[in-house]
Scaffold this active site. Sequence first.
Site: not given
Ligand code: FAD
Ligand code: NAI
Length: 475
Positions: A58, A247, A281-282, A454
């Site tokens: 962000k 791909v 995806g993740r 408004h």
């Molecule tokens: P995480 O945030 O992944 O935290 C897990 C923690 O556990 C980490 O700090 C890790 O180091 C620690 N850990 C793991 N294993 C161990 C271990 N064995 N011992 C000690 N520590 C450990 N979500 C939104 O809602 N809004 C958004 O705008 C948004 N933007 C995103 C943008 C990107 C680029 C990405 C990748 C994700 C985004 N997400 C967003 C998704 C969001 O980041 C995750 O859903 C969220 O962080 C999940 O929270 P969590 O607490 O489950 O895990």
């Molecule tokens: P995503 O699930 O949002 O999108 C992955 C995309 O990749 C899908 O459209 C899927 O069809 C495509 N895909 C999968 N395999 C493929 C392949 N082999 N070739 C081509 N396309 C393929 O996952 P993304 O963008 O990696 O984000 C992971 C997660 O992180 C999100 O699902 C969301 O939960 C979280 N996130 C949330 C944000 C927010 O809330 N604003 C911002 C960024 C991430």
Amino acid sequence: MSTAFDVIVIGAGPGGYIAAIRAAQLGFKVACIDEWKNAKGGPAPGGTCTNVGCIPSKALLQSSEHFDHANHHFSEHGISAKDVKIDVAQMMARKESVVKQNNDGILYLFKKNKVTFLHGSGNFVGKSEGGYEIRIRGQAEEIITGKQVIIATGSNARNLPGVPFDEVNVLSNDGALRVGAVPKKLALIGSGVIGLEVGSVWRRLGAQVSILEGLPTFLGAVDEQIAKEAKKAFEKQGLKIELGVKVGEIVNGKKGVTVNYTNAKGEALVLEVDKLVVSIGRVPNTMGLDAQAIGLQLDERGAIAVDAECKTNLPGVWAIGDVVRGPMLAHKAEEEGVAVAERIAGQHGHVNFNTIPWVIYTSPEIAWVGRTEQQLKADGVAYKAGTFPFLANGRARALGDTTGMVKVLADAVTDEILGVHMVGPQVSELISEAVVAMAFKASAEDIARICHAHPSLSEATKEAALAVDKRTLNF
Ligand code: FAD
Ligand code: NAI
């Protein structure tokens, strides 16, 4: 002798740190373990969200939007800004300082709530009379015991088979938010949330951006009408989105990355780019937990298997957030963290999965809560739809951003709101009204009868609610 805690939380992402704070508020002796390190090797609590996810993305979206406005929109306001330049190093330094403020904020909250924070990785050793034994490997090694354990270890980026992330040319979300200079050509695989947000950042800064998506539909989880409007806007901005691709071989060479793929027509094509972001995806992160040491069950996706209340197969062991089923969203993880802490205290913690909002922070933003029109059709629900375009909203005109609309879906018989879908300016904020309305089981008429300020963008929500009954006032 190991230190004994009532509750041990593994992971200090949004799920874990919030669970730890809530458990401490409820009077438990709590430890929270997290292994994330900052550049200096120090603790960086906040998880993916704070370090390489929600917050840094962000920050970069904001910086790149300013740049885009200065280049393309200031002149409409009579402001001339010649020679606008982007200093990527300064933009990244600002992002890092925003991340650090959040890391420090969490450390402060731990202190304030008397949560013991332990920096290091935690793994299960076994079970004793005092509870579950967890080894922490940090600067020193120690074993602590917890009667209750909450696992919140999050998720990691999925890579394409045979294409590891080197974070130089082939980037996960981590590398994609650290690129040192604007790439000339950038490709992203996957047009999901990360693909669109990260693609937008670098496109605004001048990169030529191509997104390759495997599915034939764009944003399949989004209401079709909203997804169509968003795609039109993104393509107008210059994001190249190809759907239905397959791909093939990816070559990570010295000068960049070559992506071989087949398009939806079956034509074999090659894309040569400086950087490739793989955003497909993740995967849940259970690495390093030694789940087998206590017989913790995983599901077929590798996530920790939990029931609706986040209980695992083991008594006193809970799991929340990205490491379990459900949407991978920070606020979903937080809600589960609060609910689990309250359940441990014998309270009735509750998460309403039907009212979890989604937001994609592109421009226009996309936000929704509840069911889409296509889901209602598939579920055989009789519904009424009302839409209102930002084009007819005074505040949107004054802002100079009239893209998009608000759409309200309500039950045809009871008028209860079943879903609200938005694409347009600041809808990340507007969606909260819809979430509150749905949480209180409001009808479309309820929103239509509430006084909205408004001029405000929120009037579009009121008008869309009025449109459900075919009586918009301003369109
Ligand atoms: P995480 O945030 O992944 O935290 C897990 C923690 O556990 C980490 O700090 C890790 O180091 C620690 N850990 C793991 N294993 C161990 C271990 N064995 N011992 C000690 N520590 C450990 N979500 C939104 O809602 N809004 C958004 O705008 C948004 N933007 C995103 C943008 C990107 C680029 C990405 C990748 C994700 C985004 N997400 C967003 C998704 C969001 O980041 C995750 O859903 C969220 O962080 C999940 O929270 P969590 O607490 O489950 O895990
Ligand atoms: P995503 O699930 O949002 O999108 C992955 C995309 O990749 C899908 O459209 C899927 O069809 C495509 N895909 C999968 N395999 C493929 C392949 N082999 N070739 C081509 N396309 C393929 O996952 P993304 O963008 O990696 O984000 C992971 C997660 O992180 C999100 O699902 C969301 O939960 C979280 N996130 C949330 C944000 C927010 O809330 N604003 C911002 C960024 C991430």
